[in-house]
Motif scaffolding. Sequence first.
Motif, PDB file in Angstrom:
ATOM      1  N   ASP A 241       0.553  44.309  15.193  1.00  0.00           N
ATOM      2  CA  ASP A 241       1.815  44.100  15.909  1.00  0.00           C
ATOM      3  C   ASP A 241       2.935  43.888  14.890  1.00  0.00           C
ATOM      4  N   VAL A 242       3.733  44.922  14.644  1.00  0.00           N
ATOM      5  CA  VAL A 242       4.721  44.869  13.563  1.00  0.00           C
ATOM      6  C   VAL A 242       6.000  45.591  13.960  1.00  0.00           C
ATOM      7  N   VAL A 243       7.110  45.049  13.493  1.00  0.00           N
ATOM      8  CA  VAL A 243       8.420  45.694  13.598  1.00  0.00           C
ATOM      9  C   VAL A 243       8.919  45.943  12.182  1.00  0.00           C
ATOM     10  N   ARG A 244       9.376  47.147  11.901  1.00  0.00           N
ATOM     11  CA  ARG A 244       9.837  47.504  10.564  1.00  0.00           C
ATOM     12  C   ARG A 244      11.355  47.671  10.566  1.00  0.00           C
ATOM     13  N   LEU A 245      12.007  46.966   9.642  1.00  0.00           N
ATOM     14  CA  LEU A 245      13.463  46.988   9.532  1.00  0.00           C
ATOM     15  C   LEU A 245      13.873  47.797   8.308  1.00  0.00           C
ATOM     16  N   ARG A 246      14.894  48.638   8.481  1.00  0.00           N
ATOM     17  CA  ARG A 246      15.346  49.495   7.390  1.00  0.00           C
ATOM     18  C   ARG A 246      16.669  48.990   6.824  1.00  0.00           C
ATOM     19  N   PRO A 247      16.884  49.157   5.521  1.00  0.00           N
ATOM     20  CA  PRO A 247      18.140  48.672   4.918  1.00  0.00           C
ATOM     21  C   PRO A 247      19.332  49.547   5.286  1.00  0.00           C
ATOM     22  N   ARG A 248      20.489  48.883   5.402  1.00  0.00           N
ATOM     23  CA  ARG A 248      21.752  49.611   5.538  1.00  0.00           C
ATOM     24  C   ARG A 248      22.289  49.877   4.141  1.00  0.00           C
ATOM     25  N   VAL A 249      22.504  51.129   3.843  1.00  0.00           N
ATOM     26  CA  VAL A 249      23.024  51.513   2.538  1.00  0.00           C
ATOM     27  C   VAL A 249      24.314  52.294   2.757  1.00  0.00           C
ATOM     28  N   GLU A 250      25.352  51.901   2.016  1.00  0.00           N
ATOM     29  CA  GLU A 250      26.658  52.516   2.199  1.00  0.00           C
ATOM     30  C   GLU A 250      26.576  54.038   2.061  1.00  0.00           C
ATOM     31  N   GLY A 251      27.116  54.733   3.069  1.00  0.00           N
ATOM     32  CA  GLY A 251      27.162  56.187   3.035  1.00  0.00           C
ATOM     33  C   GLY A 251      25.896  56.873   3.489  1.00  0.00           C
ATOM     34  N   MET A 252      24.860  56.091   3.912  1.00  0.00           N
ATOM     35  CA  MET A 252      23.595  56.704   4.302  1.00  0.00           C
ATOM     36  C   MET A 252      23.337  56.528   5.786  1.00  0.00           C
ATOM     37  N   VAL A 253      22.875  57.610   6.427  1.00  0.00           N
ATOM     38  CA  VAL A 253      22.473  57.583   7.831  1.00  0.00           C
ATOM     39  C   VAL A 253      21.042  58.107   7.914  1.00  0.00           C
ATOM     40  N   TYR A 254      20.195  57.415   8.682  1.00  0.00           N
ATOM     41  CA  TYR A 254      18.814  57.849   8.829  1.00  0.00           C
ATOM     42  C   TYR A 254      18.724  59.047   9.767  1.00  0.00           C
ATOM     43  N   SER A 255      17.556  59.702   9.775  1.00  0.00           N
ATOM     44  CA  SER A 255      17.377  60.934  10.555  1.00  0.00           C
ATOM     45  C   SER A 255      17.556  60.714  12.050  1.00  0.00           C
ATOM     46  N   ASP A 256      17.378  59.452  12.521  1.00  0.00           N
ATOM     47  CA  ASP A 256      17.587  59.167  13.946  1.00  0.00           C
ATOM     48  C   ASP A 256      19.033  58.817  14.259  1.00  0.00           C
ATOM     49  N   GLY A 257      19.918  58.952  13.253  1.00  0.00           N
ATOM     50  CA  GLY A 257      21.335  58.682  13.452  1.00  0.00           C
ATOM     51  C   GLY A 257      21.739  57.238  13.261  1.00  0.00           C
ATOM     52  N   LYS A 258      20.771  56.346  12.984  1.00  0.00           N
ATOM     53  CA  LYS A 258      21.077  54.924  12.797  1.00  0.00           C
ATOM     54  C   LYS A 258      21.333  54.617  11.328  1.00  0.00           C
ATOM     55  N   GLY A 260      20.630  51.604   9.855  1.00  0.00           N
ATOM     56  CA  GLY A 260      19.746  50.587   9.296  1.00  0.00           C
ATOM     57  C   GLY A 260      19.870  49.255  10.010  1.00  0.00           C
ATOM     58  N   ASP A 261      19.025  48.306   9.605  1.00  0.00           N
ATOM     59  CA  ASP A 261      18.882  47.045  10.342  1.00  0.00           C
ATOM     60  C   ASP A 261      19.268  45.803   9.544  1.00  0.00           C
ATOM     61  N   PHE A 262      19.366  45.893   8.228  1.00  0.00           N
ATOM     62  CA  PHE A 262      19.723  44.712   7.444  1.00  0.00           C
ATOM     63  C   PHE A 262      20.533  45.122   6.218  1.00  0.00           C
ATOM     64  N   GLU A 263      21.213  44.133   5.633  1.00  0.00           N
ATOM     65  CA  GLU A 263      22.116  44.390   4.510  1.00  0.00           C
ATOM     66  C   GLU A 263      21.379  44.276   3.182  1.00  0.00           C
ATOM     67  N   TRP A 264      21.654  45.215   2.316  1.00  0.00           N
ATOM     68  CA  TRP A 264      21.160  45.186   0.937  1.00  0.00           C
ATOM     69  C   TRP A 264      22.167  45.950   0.085  1.00  0.00           C
ATOM     70  N   ASN A 265      22.625  45.333  -1.003  1.00  0.00           N
ATOM     71  CA  ASN A 265      23.595  46.024  -1.848  1.00  0.00           C
ATOM     72  C   ASN A 265      23.016  46.256  -3.244  1.00  0.00           C
ATOM     73  N   HIS A 266      23.761  46.960  -4.064  1.00  0.00           N
ATOM     74  CA  HIS A 266      23.250  47.348  -5.378  1.00  0.00           C
ATOM     75  C   HIS A 266      23.287  46.201  -6.388  1.00  0.00           C
ATOM     76  N   GLN A 267      23.778  45.030  -5.978  1.00  0.00           N
ATOM     77  CA  GLN A 267      23.626  43.830  -6.801  1.00  0.00           C
ATOM     78  C   GLN A 267      22.303  43.123  -6.484  1.00  0.00           C
TER      79      GLN A 267
END
Length: 309
Positions: A241-258, A260-267
């Motif tokens: 039973d698992v939920v997988r969260l994807r990072p939000r990266v500036e300028g990137m959109v996933y194949s499903d049009g979303k 991402g689910d959480f913030e992560w930056n290059h710092q």
Amino acid sequence: MSFNLNRRAFVIRALPFAMSLPTMARAQVFIERGRFTAEQLPLARERLLQQVNEDRAAAKLNALKLDELASTVANEHARDMATGNFLSHWGSDGRKAYHRYSLAGGTAAVQENCSAAEDISSVSPGNVLSDLRDMHQSMLNEKPPHDGHRKTILDPYHTHVGFGIALNNRSLRLDELYLARYVELDKMVTEAKPGSTIRVSGRLINASHFVNEIDVFYEPLPKPPDYFWLRVPRSVSFPDDVVRLRPRVEGMVYSDGKRGDFEWNHQGKIRADVKLFRKEPGIYTIICMVRRVPSDRGFPGAQVCVISK
């Protein structure tokens, strides 16, 4: 993974090592006359750490550092197993290694090796040190496809290790907790109500690494199993039973049009709002999956448990 060492095979394997105890153990006569106690734990851990790092150096892998919290948690589990006369990744309270370490305050990702030796020939410190060495060596000597302990010892992503050792009469237990520490997590709650949302934040220890995803596993609250259950060998894994969260990266959109689910930056900073998605009580294990280089497969680089009730 658990490992139970057949005593007859163990004695045979121990013989070559019994002739080569380090000079310090031979020179200090009182060690051989006494019984292995907590006073010898630092020396035993030092020897095991040296052995592990020799194993890893031979495989051209990084050396591990000794982790005090992991050693404390491993020691409690080793004592639990020795007292209850069992060998298992589950404790007498029903908790697994990643529950024990996280709920004690640890935030690294965890893998565990367990080993047992029964009816050991001597409880003197020198002989117990030799037995521990042989117990570890037997795990390293495994051959595919039954080489899970060897793979844990030689996992290239591990950074730290802790050792737990317990002796009950002539029954010896060794618990090894291997850690992967790649994320420094900020202090967070360890208990919350079902359905609530909690904040997970921190930073990559090496900002050049990547956050691959955050996995949120759910399982029911553990119940103390009976000792007959604990004495049956069984492997351990994360729940389905698992939920997988994807990072939000500036300028990137996933194949499903979303996006991402959480913030992560290059710092290397991470911030995620994690929903405890089941209505019933349970334990959530939150794992930060990391990549050191883009070609890496994601591996656990941090881990925390939250009790929901």
